[in-house]
Design a protein around this motif. Structure first.
Motif, PDB file in Angstrom:
ATOM      1  N   UNK A   1      -5.766   3.505  -0.093  1.00  0.00           N
ATOM      2  CA  UNK A   1      -4.948   4.537   0.485  1.00  0.00           C
ATOM      3  C   UNK A   1      -5.753   5.580   1.100  1.00  0.00           C
ATOM      4  N   UNK A   2      -5.569   6.263   2.085  1.00  0.00           N
ATOM      5  CA  UNK A   2      -6.420   7.408   2.894  1.00  0.00           C
ATOM      6  C   UNK A   2      -6.726   8.342   2.127  1.00  0.00           C
ATOM      7  N   UNK A   3      -8.219   8.830   2.307  1.00  0.00           N
ATOM      8  CA  UNK A   3      -8.837   9.824   1.387  1.00  0.00           C
ATOM      9  C   UNK A   3      -8.308  11.244   1.250  1.00  0.00           C
ATOM     10  N   UNK A   4      -7.453  11.506   2.119  1.00  0.00           N
ATOM     11  CA  UNK A   4      -6.934  12.803   2.131  1.00  0.00           C
ATOM     12  C   UNK A   4      -5.466  12.799   1.373  1.00  0.00           C
ATOM     13  N   UNK A   5      -5.303  11.765   0.715  1.00  0.00           N
ATOM     14  CA  UNK A   5      -3.914  11.799   0.028  1.00  0.00           C
ATOM     15  C   UNK A   5      -3.632  12.777  -1.016  1.00  0.00           C
ATOM     16  N   UNK A   6      -4.715  12.836  -1.720  1.00  0.00           N
ATOM     17  CA  UNK A   6      -4.387  13.988  -2.841  1.00  0.00           C
ATOM     18  C   UNK A   6      -4.243  15.284  -2.421  1.00  0.00           C
ATOM     19  N   UNK A   7      -5.101  15.786  -1.557  1.00  0.00           N
ATOM     20  CA  UNK A   7      -5.022  17.056  -0.817  1.00  0.00           C
ATOM     21  C   UNK A   7      -3.721  17.226  -0.259  1.00  0.00           C
TER      22      UNK A   7
ATOM     23  N   UNK B   1      -5.681  20.570 -12.025  1.00  0.00           N
ATOM     24  CA  UNK B   1      -6.944  19.492 -12.274  1.00  0.00           C
ATOM     25  C   UNK B   1      -6.476  18.179 -12.684  1.00  0.00           C
ATOM     26  N   UNK B   2      -5.518  18.489 -13.743  1.00  0.00           N
ATOM     27  CA  UNK B   2      -4.926  17.220 -14.684  1.00  0.00           C
ATOM     28  C   UNK B   2      -4.097  16.271 -13.523  1.00  0.00           C
ATOM     29  N   UNK B   3      -3.450  17.311 -12.770  1.00  0.00           N
ATOM     30  CA  UNK B   3      -2.761  16.362 -11.374  1.00  0.00           C
ATOM     31  C   UNK B   3      -3.507  15.535 -10.618  1.00  0.00           C
TER      32      UNK B   3
ATOM     33  N   UNK C   1      -0.800  19.818  -1.256  1.00  0.00           N
ATOM     34  CA  UNK C   1      -0.305  20.856  -0.585  1.00  0.00           C
ATOM     35  C   UNK C   1       1.183  20.889  -0.363  1.00  0.00           C
ATOM     36  N   UNK C   2       1.761  19.460  -0.082  1.00  0.00           N
ATOM     37  CA  UNK C   2       3.071  19.624  -0.017  1.00  0.00           C
ATOM     38  C   UNK C   2       3.767  19.701  -1.071  1.00  0.00           C
ATOM     39  N   UNK C   3       3.409  19.489  -2.343  1.00  0.00           N
ATOM     40  CA  UNK C   3       4.092  19.908  -3.434  1.00  0.00           C
ATOM     41  C   UNK C   3       4.157  21.521  -3.796  1.00  0.00           C
ATOM     42  N   UNK C   4       3.029  22.106  -3.220  1.00  0.00           N
ATOM     43  CA  UNK C   4       2.871  23.774  -3.308  1.00  0.00           C
ATOM     44  C   UNK C   4       4.447  24.053  -2.374  1.00  0.00           C
ATOM     45  N   UNK C   5       4.309  23.470  -1.313  1.00  0.00           N
ATOM     46  CA  UNK C   5       5.124  23.777  -0.060  1.00  0.00           C
ATOM     47  C   UNK C   5       6.635  23.606  -0.696  1.00  0.00           C
ATOM     48  N   UNK C   6       6.959  22.532  -1.398  1.00  0.00           N
ATOM     49  CA  UNK C   6       8.336  22.370  -1.827  1.00  0.00           C
ATOM     50  C   UNK C   6       8.796  23.314  -3.219  1.00  0.00           C
TER      51      UNK C   6
ATOM     52  N   UNK D   1       0.976  -1.198   0.032  1.00  0.00           N
ATOM     53  CA  UNK D   1      -0.005  -0.116   0.045  1.00  0.00           C
ATOM     54  C   UNK D   1       0.863   1.214   0.072  1.00  0.00           C
ATOM     55  N   UNK D   2       1.750   1.146   0.430  1.00  0.00           N
ATOM     56  CA  UNK D   2       2.867   2.327   0.761  1.00  0.00           C
ATOM     57  C   UNK D   2       3.361   2.773  -0.813  1.00  0.00           C
ATOM     58  N   UNK D   3       3.718   1.535  -1.599  1.00  0.00           N
ATOM     59  CA  UNK D   3       4.215   1.795  -2.984  1.00  0.00           C
ATOM     60  C   UNK D   3       3.114   2.446  -3.710  1.00  0.00           C
ATOM     61  N   UNK D   4       1.786   2.089  -3.414  1.00  0.00           N
ATOM     62  CA  UNK D   4       0.774   2.801  -4.264  1.00  0.00           C
ATOM     63  C   UNK D   4       0.648   4.148  -3.774  1.00  0.00           C
ATOM     64  N   UNK D   5       1.117   4.434  -2.417  1.00  0.00           N
ATOM     65  CA  UNK D   5       0.834   5.841  -1.859  1.00  0.00           C
ATOM     66  C   UNK D   5       1.936   6.674  -2.584  1.00  0.00           C
ATOM     67  N   UNK D   6       3.043   5.962  -2.847  1.00  0.00           N
ATOM     68  CA  UNK D   6       4.208   6.808  -3.306  1.00  0.00           C
ATOM     69  C   UNK D   6       3.923   7.214  -4.637  1.00  0.00           C
ATOM     70  N   UNK D   7       3.257   6.134  -5.437  1.00  0.00           N
ATOM     71  CA  UNK D   7       3.007   6.174  -6.832  1.00  0.00           C
ATOM     72  C   UNK D   7       1.952   7.117  -7.325  1.00  0.00           C
ATOM     73  N   UNK D   8       1.092   7.600  -6.044  1.00  0.00           N
ATOM     74  CA  UNK D   8       0.094   8.794  -6.305  1.00  0.00           C
ATOM     75  C   UNK D   8       0.840   9.922  -6.874  1.00  0.00           C
ATOM     76  N   UNK D   9       1.872  10.326  -6.073  1.00  0.00           N
ATOM     77  CA  UNK D   9       2.610  11.457  -6.702  1.00  0.00           C
ATOM     78  C   UNK D   9       3.427  11.389  -7.876  1.00  0.00           C
ATOM     79  N   UNK D  10       4.031  10.112  -8.004  1.00  0.00           N
ATOM     80  CA  UNK D  10       4.858   9.913  -9.148  1.00  0.00           C
ATOM     81  C   UNK D  10       4.412   9.998 -10.413  1.00  0.00           C
TER      82      UNK D  10
END
Lengths: 308, 308
Positions: free
Chosen positions: B236-242, B216-218, B246-251, B183-192
């Motif tokens: 994966x948890x519901x809030x993972x996209x948000x 919106x495409x992201x 947010x983290x990507x805006x931060x970096x 599941x962690x792999x899938x979570x990381x894949x969300x961003x990648x």
């Protein structure tokens, strides 16, 4: 009396059709932008695989439409359709009561803007099926095809559209009048919406490579355009996708016009071809996820071009 | 007795984690490909924003795994996951009964190949959350993060995974054991799966530009990965996209690893990240049109790189 024709947007397409109309006896003037000085001095040199070689000497060569002091029977608007160019304002100075507007441009849903701005005028929508490129200043190479499809957007059409077709036919060009030019636009868009953006997003592939590797993506994009066309009342024939695929295999390695524009740093018709199709889809509540993805990627590709 | 560790794939990631393990007291050897001569002579120079600067001198520097004459307690497989590299064959010469395999690699559905080939071995799956780049021959710049998440794929896990975590922690690295590493792999894949291909297809945009223009495409791409993960039993948890947004805006302005690879002409992890996710989607009958479009465009982008 000679027909007076003013070409606005004298690129490969405008220059070529203008040259044919002059050959057929019309009095053709041209509005040139970057090549004004050259064309004024030397005219436009045509090298056509079908019509031979000749030099087209326009009646008047102008820098902008407002420099035209005459009254045109026809304005041929042949610019690209891009957000930074206001088509309505561009032609305003030369729209006289006697003038018929003919726009030979790519894209869907591009007619309303002109029809609403000029409700009293006869307006003709045209589609060019042609391979013609500007190879150097004032030099056009017409390598294949040429067919022009015209349709009136005016209920009470005059005989002027017939006059124009007669002129084109006199120059030996294939030129047709169709009843539903809006459906024709969607038909042309089926090919354009698939191959144009893919050729750019793939980094510059020619049509054959695209097809050989990802025909299914091409078909998905084409299918979404067909669904939008149909939902907006412009049914295209069932076999259009198979026909487009077969014809594209036949023309072998072709470089799309959007890729040509991209490689030369010119603006691309992303909105006219993809953006407008998606707006139409939204209005009728159709989901077009493949098209939407390539559209959004094209917007990012365009954004990248503007960054340092 | 010192733990014997062999790093296979000594790029930025393998070199950095190997250096930390050596710092923690392990006997770390490395397999280097293009930088073999340099690393053999000078070691690997680390410049880390968190751990300081030092030179990591491997116990042995090898050109290929079969040159390792010792028996490793741990093999850290840190290559990219690309079709042209046979991971199973690569590690075969050094898989001894005492050896635990740890693969620290990106992508989803990449574990079965190893588990099936080495059913008798303890296998640990790892995910690195790190910004570390090779800036010149033998020189690594670790600019941010570093966290390593590990999970055993073996039912009867030994205490060896705890040994490894203890080693990493001794070097002050954040290192966690998780129950469901898949599941962690899938979570990381969300961003990648969203940012990696978009950064390449857009022609080289950094993350902030992508988000500001086409969030919106992201989100659509991220959402499709979440749906596949969930349908394959890895909610994966519901809030993972948000959270990701947010983290990507931060970096701020970050260049993805796939874009780094693309710009340096190195093979990209298109299959490991996108292709495998789509295969998983197909197995459970899920439609992922946005992902499919970017995947197919990436295949064309890769094809273009192979053409003259």
């Amino acid at each position: 009396m000679k027909n007076k024709i003013l070409i606005i947007g004298t690129g490969a397409l405008g220059g070529f059709y203008g040259a044919l109309l002059a050959k057929a006896g019309a009095e053709v003037s041209v509005v040139c932008h970057s090549e004004y000085e050259y064309v004024k001095q030397y005219g436009i040199n045509i090298n056509s695989s079908i019509f031979g070689k000749w030099t087209f000497t326009p009646s008047q060569v102008l820098q902008k439409p407002e420099d035209y002091s005459d009254t045109a029977d026809f304005i041929l608007l042949c610019t690209k359709v891009i957000p930074s160019l206001d088509r309505v304002a561009l032609i305003k100075p030369v729209m006289k009561p006697e003038t018929t507007l003919v726009f030979i441009q790519n894209g869907v849903e591009i007619e309303q803007e002109l029809v609403l701005a000029y409700p009293e005028y006869e307006i003709i929508s045209g589609l060019a099926y042609i391979c013609c490129n500007r190879i150097s200043k004032g030099h056009l190479l017409h390598s294949a095809y040429g067919r022009l499809t015209l349709g009136s957007l005016t209920d009470s059409a005059t005989s002027k559209i017939e006059n124009l077709i007669t002129l084109f036919k006199a120059s030996k060009l294939e030129c047709f009048l169709v009843d539903n030019i809006i459906a024709e636009r969607w038909k042309k868009c089926v090919w354009n919406a698939a191959f144009n953006p893919i050729s750019v997003l793939s980094g510059g592939l020619l049509t054959l490579s695209i097809l050989q590797s990802q025909e299914s993506l091409v078909r998905q994009l084409m299918n979404e355009i067909c669904l939008i066309a149909s939902a907006t009342g412009h049914q295209v024939s069932d076999d259009i996708i198979d026909l487009n695929i077969a014809n594209t295999y036949a023309i072998d390695t072709y470089k799309t016009s959007m890729l040509e524009d991209f490689e030369h740093g010119r603006p691309m018709e992303t909105e006219a071809i993809l953006g407008n199709a998606l707006l139409a889809a939204k209005k009728v509540g159709i989901d077009s996820p493949h098209l939407e993805t390539v559209y959004r990627l094209m917007k990012l590709r365009e954004l990248k071009l503007t960054l340092p």
